[in-house]
Design a protein around this motif. Structure first.
Motif, PDB file in Angstrom:
ATOM      1  N   GLN A  14       0.832  -1.191   0.000  1.00  0.00           N
ATOM      2  CA  GLN A  14       0.000   0.000   0.000  1.00  0.00           C
ATOM      3  C   GLN A  14       0.875   1.252   0.000  1.00  0.00           C
ATOM      4  OE1 GLN A  14      -2.357  -0.720   3.515  1.00  0.00           O
ATOM      5  NE2 GLN A  14      -3.865  -1.941   2.419  1.00  0.00           N
ATOM      6  N   ASP A  15       0.295   2.353  -0.456  1.00  0.00           N
ATOM      7  CA  ASP A  15       1.047   3.593  -0.602  1.00  0.00           C
ATOM      8  C   ASP A  15       0.868   4.465   0.638  1.00  0.00           C
ATOM      9  OD1 ASP A  15       2.359   5.841  -1.414  1.00  0.00           O
ATOM     10  OD2 ASP A  15       0.929   6.397  -2.977  1.00  0.00           O
ATOM     11  N   ALA A  16       1.901   4.521   1.458  1.00  0.00           N
ATOM     12  CA  ALA A  16       1.816   5.310   2.692  1.00  0.00           C
ATOM     13  C   ALA A  16       1.705   6.801   2.411  1.00  0.00           C
ATOM     14  CB  ALA A  16       3.038   5.034   3.571  1.00  0.00           C
ATOM     15  N   SER A  17       2.144   7.240   1.224  1.00  0.00           N
ATOM     16  CA  SER A  17       2.118   8.674   0.904  1.00  0.00           C
ATOM     17  C   SER A  17       0.789   9.119   0.306  1.00  0.00           C
ATOM     18  CB  SER A  17       3.254   9.008  -0.071  1.00  0.00           C
ATOM     19  OG  SER A  17       3.040   8.376  -1.323  1.00  0.00           O
ATOM     20  N   ARG A  18      -0.173   8.191   0.215  1.00  0.00           N
ATOM     21  CA  ARG A  18      -1.447   8.484  -0.451  1.00  0.00           C
ATOM     22  C   ARG A  18      -2.129   9.730   0.106  1.00  0.00           C
ATOM     23  NH1 ARG A  18      -6.050   8.159   1.387  1.00  0.00           N
ATOM     24  NH2 ARG A  18      -5.334   6.986   3.210  1.00  0.00           N
ATOM     25  N   ALA A  19      -2.088   9.931   1.416  1.00  0.00           N
ATOM     26  CA  ALA A  19      -2.816  11.032   2.057  1.00  0.00           C
ATOM     27  C   ALA A  19      -2.039  12.341   2.049  1.00  0.00           C
ATOM     28  CB  ALA A  19      -3.173  10.652   3.492  1.00  0.00           C
ATOM     29  N   ARG A  20      -0.860  12.365   1.441  1.00  0.00           N
ATOM     30  CA  ARG A  20      -0.024  13.562   1.517  1.00  0.00           C
ATOM     31  C   ARG A  20      -0.735  14.791   0.952  1.00  0.00           C
ATOM     32  NH1 ARG A  20       6.366  14.350  -0.095  1.00  0.00           N
ATOM     33  NH2 ARG A  20       6.342  16.634  -0.044  1.00  0.00           N
ATOM     34  N   GLY A  21      -1.419  14.633  -0.173  1.00  0.00           N
ATOM     35  CA  GLY A  21      -2.108  15.765  -0.785  1.00  0.00           C
ATOM     36  C   GLY A  21      -3.159  16.367   0.125  1.00  0.00           C
ATOM     37  N   ALA A  22      -3.940  15.507   0.785  1.00  0.00           N
ATOM     38  CA  ALA A  22      -4.998  15.995   1.681  1.00  0.00           C
ATOM     39  C   ALA A  22      -4.399  16.729   2.878  1.00  0.00           C
ATOM     40  CB  ALA A  22      -5.862  14.824   2.151  1.00  0.00           C
ATOM     41  N   LEU A  23      -3.305  16.211   3.428  1.00  0.00           N
ATOM     42  CA  LEU A  23      -2.667  16.863   4.576  1.00  0.00           C
ATOM     43  C   LEU A  23      -2.037  18.201   4.169  1.00  0.00           C
ATOM     44  CD1 LEU A  23      -0.933  13.815   6.313  1.00  0.00           C
ATOM     45  CD2 LEU A  23      -3.154  14.836   6.836  1.00  0.00           C
ATOM     46  N   ASP A  24      -1.402  18.220   3.001  1.00  0.00           N
ATOM     47  CA  ASP A  24      -0.801  19.466   2.514  1.00  0.00           C
ATOM     48  C   ASP A  24      -1.874  20.535   2.289  1.00  0.00           C
ATOM     49  OD1 ASP A  24       1.635  18.252   2.607  1.00  0.00           O
ATOM     50  OD2 ASP A  24       1.899  18.062   0.440  1.00  0.00           O
ATOM     51  N   ALA A  25      -3.015  20.116   1.704  1.00  0.00           N
ATOM     52  CA  ALA A  25      -4.100  21.068   1.432  1.00  0.00           C
ATOM     53  C   ALA A  25      -4.679  21.618   2.731  1.00  0.00           C
ATOM     54  CB  ALA A  25      -5.196  20.389   0.610  1.00  0.00           C
ATOM     55  N   PHE A  26      -4.859  20.744   3.727  1.00  0.00           N
ATOM     56  CA  PHE A  26      -5.376  21.162   5.029  1.00  0.00           C
ATOM     57  C   PHE A  26      -4.453  22.213   5.637  1.00  0.00           C
ATOM     58  CE2 PHE A  26      -5.397  20.813   9.656  1.00  0.00           C
ATOM     59  CZ  PHE A  26      -6.748  20.841   9.963  1.00  0.00           C
ATOM     60  N   ALA A  27      -3.156  21.949   5.606  1.00  0.00           N
ATOM     61  CA  ALA A  27      -2.190  22.883   6.181  1.00  0.00           C
ATOM     62  C   ALA A  27      -2.173  24.207   5.420  1.00  0.00           C
ATOM     63  CB  ALA A  27      -0.797  22.253   6.186  1.00  0.00           C
ATOM     64  N   ALA A  28      -2.226  24.136   4.084  1.00  0.00           N
ATOM     65  CA  ALA A  28      -2.151  25.349   3.265  1.00  0.00           C
ATOM     66  C   ALA A  28      -3.332  26.278   3.528  1.00  0.00           C
ATOM     67  CB  ALA A  28      -2.092  24.975   1.793  1.00  0.00           C
ATOM     68  N   VAL A  29      -4.530  25.724   3.669  1.00  0.00           N
ATOM     69  CA  VAL A  29      -5.735  26.527   3.915  1.00  0.00           C
ATOM     70  C   VAL A  29      -5.599  27.295   5.224  1.00  0.00           C
ATOM     71  CG1 VAL A  29      -8.181  26.351   4.524  1.00  0.00           C
ATOM     72  CG2 VAL A  29      -7.309  25.130   2.527  1.00  0.00           C
ATOM     73  N   ARG A  30      -4.906  26.713   6.187  1.00  0.00           N
ATOM     74  CA  ARG A  30      -4.769  27.346   7.505  1.00  0.00           C
ATOM     75  C   ARG A  30      -3.461  28.116   7.656  1.00  0.00           C
ATOM     76  NH1 ARG A  30      -8.046  23.527   7.202  1.00  0.00           N
ATOM     77  NH2 ARG A  30      -9.892  23.407   8.535  1.00  0.00           N
TER      78      ARG A  30
END
Length: 214
Positions: A14-30
């Motif tokens: 499985q790809d452990a980095s799969r959620a990276r985009g969602a976490l980056d977007a969450f951080a960027a918005v804030r």
């Protein structure tokens, strides 16, 4: 305050980095910047997770541990979850999970009263979601076991298919003289599987040697 992202997948397939985009977007918005990302392929039902504890060791009081879902952090039994919580609390780390809206305010500076209030609510919700994640894990394991029993009774069970490409890579690393620790770190295989493949390779070499001598 540093934001440290933890990304975990269950297996090496499985790809452990799969959620990276969602976490980056969450951080960027804030308006936050993720200072470091820690990725590993380990079961959430295991307390022993090197990257998670490396993250905690790197943290200073007030840092944020950012995860996509609480079950990325824990599918632990209650005693193991309490051990992990004790480590998190001792480091004074704030847990922020995308699936836990009560935690989102912990990612932004607040006055002391508001911060303590959100922390109290969030800790309660973390415990609830960790318990739910564990129950989901146990229910899934039970259903899998029941399905295996039914399949065996019907003569349909064939077992888990072998990962031939990974096993071939492990065999090559064994032939190259790599240590077991190096092989497990590089491939994510278990010690049990590695022992099995090493034994098979040894038996094959012995058989081949006997055939040549004969």
């Amino acid at each position: 305050m540093f934001v440290r992202a933890y990304l975990r997948a269950q297996t090496s397939q499985q790809d452990a980095s799969r959620a990276r985009g969602a976490l980056d977007a969450f951080a960027a918005v804030r308006g936050l910047r993720i200072a470091a990302r820690y990725m590993e392929n380990e079961s959430g039902a295991k307390l022993h997770r090197p990257e998670l504890f490396r993250l905690l060791a790197d943290c200073e009081p007030g840092d944020v541990l950012l995860v996509e879902q609480v079950d990325r952090l824990s599918r632990l039994t209650s005693p193991d979850w309490m051990k992990l919580r004790a480590e998190i609390d001792a480091k004074e780390v704030r847990i922020v999970a995308l699936d836990l809206p009560t935690s989102w305010n912990l990612a932004a500076p607040e006055d002391e009263f508001t911060s303590r209030m959100f922390s109290a609510v969030n800790n309660m919700m973390l415990d609830v979601l960790a318990a739910v994640a564990r129950k989901d894990y146990e229910d899934r394991r039970r259903r899998q076991a029941e399905g295996t029993v039914r399949a065996k009774a019907a003569g349909l069970y064939k077992g888990r298919p072998a990962n031939t490409s990974r096993n071939a890579a492990i065999a090559a690393m064994l032939r190259d003289g790599r240590t077991w620790s190096q092989i497990m770190s590089a491939t994510g295989c278990s010690r049990t599987l590695l022992a099995k493949l090493a034994r098979e390779q040894h038996d094959h070499l012995v058989s081949h040697s006997t055939t040549v001598e004969g």
